[in-house]
Design a protein around this motif. Structure first.
Motif, short mmCIF file in Angstrom:
data_model
loop_
_atom_site.label_atom_id
_atom_site.label_comp_id
_atom_site.label_asym_id
_atom_site.label_seq_id
_atom_site.Cartn_x
_atom_site.Cartn_y
_atom_site.Cartn_z
N PRO A 124 0.83 -1.21 0.00
CA PRO A 124 0.00 0.00 0.00
C PRO A 124 0.87 1.26 0.00
N LYS A 125 0.44 2.23 -0.75
CA LYS A 125 1.17 3.49 -0.84
C LYS A 125 1.38 4.08 0.56
N GLY A 126 2.65 4.43 0.84
CA GLY A 126 2.99 5.04 2.11
C GLY A 126 3.13 4.07 3.28
N HIS A 127 3.00 2.77 3.04
CA HIS A 127 3.06 1.79 4.13
C HIS A 127 4.49 1.43 4.51
N GLY A 128 5.45 1.91 3.75
CA GLY A 128 6.85 1.61 4.05
C GLY A 128 7.39 0.46 3.22
N GLU A 172 13.06 -6.08 -1.79
CA GLU A 172 12.27 -5.09 -1.08
C GLU A 172 11.55 -4.20 -2.07
N VAL A 173 10.36 -3.74 -1.68
CA VAL A 173 9.58 -2.82 -2.50
C VAL A 173 8.92 -1.80 -1.57
N GLU A 174 8.93 -0.55 -2.01
CA GLU A 174 8.22 0.51 -1.29
C GLU A 174 7.51 1.37 -2.32
N VAL A 175 6.24 1.67 -2.07
CA VAL A 175 5.48 2.57 -2.93
C VAL A 175 5.24 3.83 -2.13
N LYS A 176 5.81 4.93 -2.63
CA LYS A 176 5.71 6.20 -1.90
C LYS A 176 4.55 7.03 -2.41
#
Length: 176
Positions: A124-128, A172-176
């Motif tokens: 989820p966007k912003g979840h880290g 690792e994946v991050e959605v900002k």
């Protein structure tokens, strides 16, 4: 980060490598989930291969798990069992829904979205940062005899006591 192997028997490891995953990251957004709203995501499973599994291996299981999903139990993105022992690689898009790129006899189980296919990363966007574990499990049995509608967690339960070794490729994946 949650440890997805906590409470499991400690077993030897073997090597897993990928042309599509390096330095802990996916090489292209196409491996992420368009089904879950990632722009450019195509839910294409990455290519990967393994070596060094025990000689007594009779089959392999492949799983992709995100323990950081905001569910209380993580999220199983992919599970394939009954991969013959002579196989040591799955090509790109092996996780498609028509099973056309899986070896004969392999079974793709429904993921946590209840789709019998690979679902790409989609935190989820912003979840880290989310940590993904692509694991190849070497088993001492030729077949895990469970319903093809079983969950990945039930697959893991039925593998318990049959795992000879495992190979893990993390990203690792991050959605900002």
């Amino acid at each position: 980060m949650n440890d997805p192997f906590l409470g499991l028997e400690d077993v030897p490891s073997f090597k897993v490598v990928s042309n599509d995953i390096s330095d802990g990251a996916l090489s292209d957004v196409k491996f992420m989930s368009g089904d879950f709203g990632i722009e450019g995501g195509q839910d294409i499973s990455p290519q990967f291969s393994w070596s060094g599994a025990p000689s007594e291996t009779k089959s392999f299981v492949v799983t992709l798990y995100d323990p950081d999903a905001p569910t209380g139990s993580g999220f199983w993105h992919w599970a394939v069992a009954n991969i013959p022992a002579e196989i040591s690689e799955l090509p790109q898009d092996a996780g498609n829904s028509d099973n056309s790129k899986l070896p004969a006899g392999a079974v793709q189980f429904p993921n946590d979205a209840r789709a019998k296919k690979y679902i790409g990363a989609a935190p989820p966007k912003g979840h880290g940062v989310h940590h993904y574990f692509l694991t190849v499990w070497a088993l001492d049995i030729e077949k895990v005899n469970i319903s093809e509608e079983s969950t990945p967690a039930f697959l893991g339960f039925n593998m318990f006591g049959h795992v000879l070794a495992k190979g893990v490729l993390n990203f690792e994946v991050e959605v900002k």
